[in-house]
Design a protein around this motif. Sequence first.
Motif, PDB file in Angstrom:
ATOM      1  N   LEU A  19       0.815  -1.205   0.000  1.00  0.00           N
ATOM      2  CA  LEU A  19       0.000   0.000   0.000  1.00  0.00           C
ATOM      3  C   LEU A  19       0.851   1.259   0.000  1.00  0.00           C
ATOM      4  CD1 LEU A  19      -2.816  -1.022   2.523  1.00  0.00           C
ATOM      5  CD2 LEU A  19      -3.025  -0.747   0.047  1.00  0.00           C
ATOM      6  N   VAL A  20       1.941   1.212   0.761  1.00  0.00           N
ATOM      7  CA  VAL A  20       2.806   2.380   0.858  1.00  0.00           C
ATOM      8  C   VAL A  20       3.571   2.617  -0.441  1.00  0.00           C
ATOM      9  CG1 VAL A  20       4.866   3.321   1.979  1.00  0.00           C
ATOM     10  CG2 VAL A  20       3.072   2.272   3.355  1.00  0.00           C
ATOM     11  N   LEU A  21       4.128   1.535  -1.005  1.00  0.00           N
ATOM     12  CA  LEU A  21       4.960   1.674  -2.188  1.00  0.00           C
ATOM     13  C   LEU A  21       4.177   1.556  -3.487  1.00  0.00           C
ATOM     14  CD1 LEU A  21       8.101  -0.416  -1.142  1.00  0.00           C
ATOM     15  CD2 LEU A  21       7.796   2.062  -1.016  1.00  0.00           C
ATOM     16  N   GLY A  22       3.265   0.600  -3.534  1.00  0.00           N
ATOM     17  CA  GLY A  22       2.630   0.270  -4.800  1.00  0.00           C
ATOM     18  C   GLY A  22       1.653   1.297  -5.309  1.00  0.00           C
ATOM     19  N   THR A  23       1.002   2.050  -4.413  1.00  0.00           N
ATOM     20  CA  THR A  23      -0.017   2.979  -4.869  1.00  0.00           C
ATOM     21  C   THR A  23       0.566   4.301  -5.316  1.00  0.00           C
ATOM     22  OG1 THR A  23      -0.353   3.771  -2.607  1.00  0.00           O
ATOM     23  CG2 THR A  23      -1.756   1.959  -3.371  1.00  0.00           C
ATOM     24  N   ASP A  24       1.810   4.566  -4.985  1.00  0.00           N
ATOM     25  CA  ASP A  24       2.364   5.876  -5.297  1.00  0.00           C
ATOM     26  C   ASP A  24       3.745   5.757  -5.934  1.00  0.00           C
ATOM     27  OD1 ASP A  24       2.199   8.665  -5.342  1.00  0.00           O
ATOM     28  OD2 ASP A  24       3.379   8.854  -3.511  1.00  0.00           O
ATOM     29  N   VAL A  25       3.991   4.648  -6.596  1.00  0.00           N
ATOM     30  CA  VAL A  25       5.275   4.454  -7.241  1.00  0.00           C
ATOM     31  C   VAL A  25       5.181   4.937  -8.680  1.00  0.00           C
ATOM     32  CG1 VAL A  25       6.976   2.762  -8.002  1.00  0.00           C
ATOM     33  CG2 VAL A  25       5.940   2.548  -5.747  1.00  0.00           C
ATOM     34  N   GLY A  26       6.091   5.846  -9.057  1.00  0.00           N
ATOM     35  CA  GLY A  26       6.088   6.359 -10.412  1.00  0.00           C
ATOM     36  C   GLY A  26       6.866   5.454 -11.350  1.00  0.00           C
ATOM     37  N   ASP A  27       7.060   5.945 -12.559  1.00  0.00           N
ATOM     38  CA  ASP A  27       7.786   5.195 -13.571  1.00  0.00           C
ATOM     39  C   ASP A  27       9.211   5.710 -13.700  1.00  0.00           C
ATOM     40  OD1 ASP A  27       6.140   3.162 -14.707  1.00  0.00           O
ATOM     41  OD2 ASP A  27       4.907   4.712 -15.642  1.00  0.00           O
ATOM     42  N   ILE A  28      10.057   4.889 -14.294  1.00  0.00           N
ATOM     43  CA  ILE A  28      11.405   5.302 -14.669  1.00  0.00           C
ATOM     44  C   ILE A  28      11.531   5.154 -16.177  1.00  0.00           C
ATOM     45  CG2 ILE A  28      13.869   4.825 -14.479  1.00  0.00           C
ATOM     46  CD1 ILE A  28      13.394   3.812 -11.655  1.00  0.00           C
ATOM     47  N   ALA A  29      11.964   6.221 -16.824  1.00  0.00           N
ATOM     48  CA  ALA A  29      12.242   6.194 -18.264  1.00  0.00           C
ATOM     49  C   ALA A  29      13.744   6.137 -18.462  1.00  0.00           C
ATOM     50  CB  ALA A  29      11.662   7.438 -18.940  1.00  0.00           C
ATOM     51  N   ILE A  30      14.188   5.339 -19.424  1.00  0.00           N
ATOM     52  CA  ILE A  30      15.616   5.153 -19.655  1.00  0.00           C
ATOM     53  C   ILE A  30      15.932   5.342 -21.136  1.00  0.00           C
ATOM     54  CG2 ILE A  30      15.538   2.675 -20.154  1.00  0.00           C
ATOM     55  CD1 ILE A  30      18.140   4.296 -17.845  1.00  0.00           C
ATOM     56  N   TYR A  31      17.118   5.850 -21.419  1.00  0.00           N
ATOM     57  CA  TYR A  31      17.591   5.950 -22.796  1.00  0.00           C
ATOM     58  C   TYR A  31      18.521   4.777 -23.094  1.00  0.00           C
ATOM     59  CZ  TYR A  31      15.532  10.496 -23.643  1.00  0.00           C
ATOM     60  OH  TYR A  31      14.629  11.506 -23.841  1.00  0.00           O
ATOM     61  N   TRP A  32      18.251   4.110 -24.197  1.00  0.00           N
ATOM     62  CA  TRP A  32      19.034   2.943 -24.628  1.00  0.00           C
ATOM     63  C   TRP A  32      19.433   3.135 -26.083  1.00  0.00           C
ATOM     64  CZ3 TRP A  32      18.603  -0.571 -28.585  1.00  0.00           C
ATOM     65  CH2 TRP A  32      19.360  -1.749 -28.491  1.00  0.00           C
ATOM     66  N   GLY A  33      20.662   2.766 -26.413  1.00  0.00           N
ATOM     67  CA  GLY A  33      21.040   2.774 -27.822  1.00  0.00           C
ATOM     68  C   GLY A  33      22.332   3.485 -28.144  1.00  0.00           C
ATOM     69  N   TYR A  50      12.047  -0.331 -15.596  1.00  0.00           N
ATOM     70  CA  TYR A  50      11.669   0.762 -16.485  1.00  0.00           C
ATOM     71  C   TYR A  50      10.227   0.659 -16.981  1.00  0.00           C
ATOM     72  CZ  TYR A  50      16.779   0.490 -16.667  1.00  0.00           C
ATOM     73  OH  TYR A  50      18.112   0.384 -16.344  1.00  0.00           O
ATOM     74  N   GLY A  51       9.587   1.812 -17.078  1.00  0.00           N
ATOM     75  CA  GLY A  51       8.257   1.892 -17.673  1.00  0.00           C
ATOM     76  C   GLY A  51       8.308   2.398 -19.102  1.00  0.00           C
ATOM     77  N   PHE A  52       9.414   3.080 -19.440  1.00  0.00           N
ATOM     78  CA  PHE A  52       9.629   3.617 -20.782  1.00  0.00           C
ATOM     79  C   PHE A  52      11.071   3.344 -21.194  1.00  0.00           C
ATOM     80  CE2 PHE A  52       6.367   6.165 -18.817  1.00  0.00           C
ATOM     81  CZ  PHE A  52       5.445   6.436 -19.820  1.00  0.00           C
ATOM     82  N   VAL A  53      11.256   2.949 -22.462  1.00  0.00           N
ATOM     83  CA  VAL A  53      12.590   2.842 -23.028  1.00  0.00           C
ATOM     84  C   VAL A  53      12.626   3.692 -24.291  1.00  0.00           C
ATOM     85  CG1 VAL A  53      14.312   1.341 -24.084  1.00  0.00           C
ATOM     86  CG2 VAL A  53      13.025   0.541 -22.105  1.00  0.00           C
ATOM     87  N   ASN A  54      13.550   4.659 -24.308  1.00  0.00           N
ATOM     88  CA  ASN A  54      13.702   5.544 -25.456  1.00  0.00           C
ATOM     89  C   ASN A  54      14.865   5.056 -26.307  1.00  0.00           C
ATOM     90  OD1 ASN A  54      11.691   7.425 -24.514  1.00  0.00           O
ATOM     91  ND2 ASN A  54      13.185   8.132 -23.012  1.00  0.00           N
ATOM     92  N   LEU A  55      14.576   4.669 -27.541  1.00  0.00           N
ATOM     93  CA  LEU A  55      15.611   4.213 -28.467  1.00  0.00           C
ATOM     94  C   LEU A  55      16.301   5.438 -29.057  1.00  0.00           C
ATOM     95  CD1 LEU A  55      13.657   1.381 -30.344  1.00  0.00           C
ATOM     96  CD2 LEU A  55      14.951   1.244 -28.198  1.00  0.00           C
ATOM     97  N   ALA A  56      17.585   5.590 -28.758  1.00  0.00           N
ATOM     98  CA  ALA A  56      18.298   6.811 -29.114  1.00  0.00           C
ATOM     99  C   ALA A  56      19.441   6.510 -30.098  1.00  0.00           C
ATOM    100  CB  ALA A  56      18.868   7.458 -27.846  1.00  0.00           C
ATOM    101  N   PHE A  57      19.476   7.206 -31.225  1.00  0.00           N
ATOM    102  CA  PHE A  57      18.635   8.293 -31.683  1.00  0.00           C
ATOM    103  C   PHE A  57      18.345   8.140 -33.169  1.00  0.00           C
ATOM    104  CE2 PHE A  57      20.885  10.459 -28.161  1.00  0.00           C
ATOM    105  CZ  PHE A  57      19.800  11.000 -27.480  1.00  0.00           C
ATOM    106  N   LEU A  58      17.402   8.956 -33.653  1.00  0.00           N
ATOM    107  CA  LEU A  58      17.297   9.263 -35.081  1.00  0.00           C
ATOM    108  C   LEU A  58      17.870  10.679 -35.210  1.00  0.00           C
ATOM    109  CD1 LEU A  58      16.031   8.465 -37.946  1.00  0.00           C
ATOM    110  CD2 LEU A  58      14.180  10.005 -37.309  1.00  0.00           C
ATOM    111  N   PRO A  59      19.182  10.795 -35.522  1.00  0.00           N
ATOM    112  CA  PRO A  59      19.834  12.101 -35.495  1.00  0.00           C
ATOM    113  C   PRO A  59      19.903  12.813 -36.844  1.00  0.00           C
ATOM    114  CG  PRO A  59      21.508  10.412 -35.623  1.00  0.00           C
ATOM    115  CD  PRO A  59      20.167   9.709 -35.683  1.00  0.00           C
TER     116      PRO A  59
END
Length: 299
Positions: A19-33, A50-59
Amino acid sequence: MAIKSAISFAFISSVILVLVLGTDVGDIAIYWGQSGNEGTLPESCATGNYGFVNLAFLPTFGNGQTPMINLAGHCDPYSNGCTNLSSDIKSCQAKGIKVMLSIGGGAGGYYLSSSHDARQVATYLWNNFLGGKSVSRPFGNAVLDGIDFVIEGGTNQHWDDLARYLSGYGKRGGTKVYLTAAPQCPFPDAWVGGALKTGLFDYVWVQFYNNPTCQYTAGDIGNLENAWKQWTTYVPATKIFLGLPASPKAAGSGFIPVADLTSQVLPAIKDSSKYEGIMLWSRYYDEQSGYSSAIKNYV
């Protein structure tokens, strides 16, 4: 009786912890590539951090250029070698992780010369990475969840047009296109500040590093807290993330030790209804430092 009591206490303690951790735990986004030594995409997603993975990059894109991805040593786009990532991307998405394509970055020749140019780039992104169709999709038939704007060069023009066109493709195609951005913490951002005003961005992970005027310094949260209030007050995005380097080596400045993050910084910003979590640069540094594992229950 003693055993039953111990089991009951353990069960109750576990419920309280959830209840303490699970109801108010945010996400972590990470850059990979951007490092061939950071492990595979499935390995990154298998951590459960991770909740988000950003494929980096299209430069490389815009102004008539042939768009080209750059994923360091992971694959060779010139020989169509990145199509092998298709199953990797799908395996991450099967775990509930949103996989984004990050466009731009700190190096590369990219800019939009006109609204028409923005529309052409949006069409390319839709057909080659999102819900459209193309015979030359760099990641094969994997459908990414959206586009991440990491604009740190070129000009500040027409990024709002690109956001509108991408959002429009998603609505017409019946596939949600998530729009995210990684602006610098000085407010407003010099590159995508105008685009963020459209209100079309779902998540904005602000880079609170390499910018002493708005980042945390040892024992002083004032600059970061003031900048955070500006971002969460004036940017019409769905949610805001605190962007940080995953180790002292990942950026020139702005690294926050775990103890300082959990005891000082997070308590000061998590009350905001816009708060959603932490963005980290990057998977390579996070794998070395274990930063995301250390903070994930506090995010």
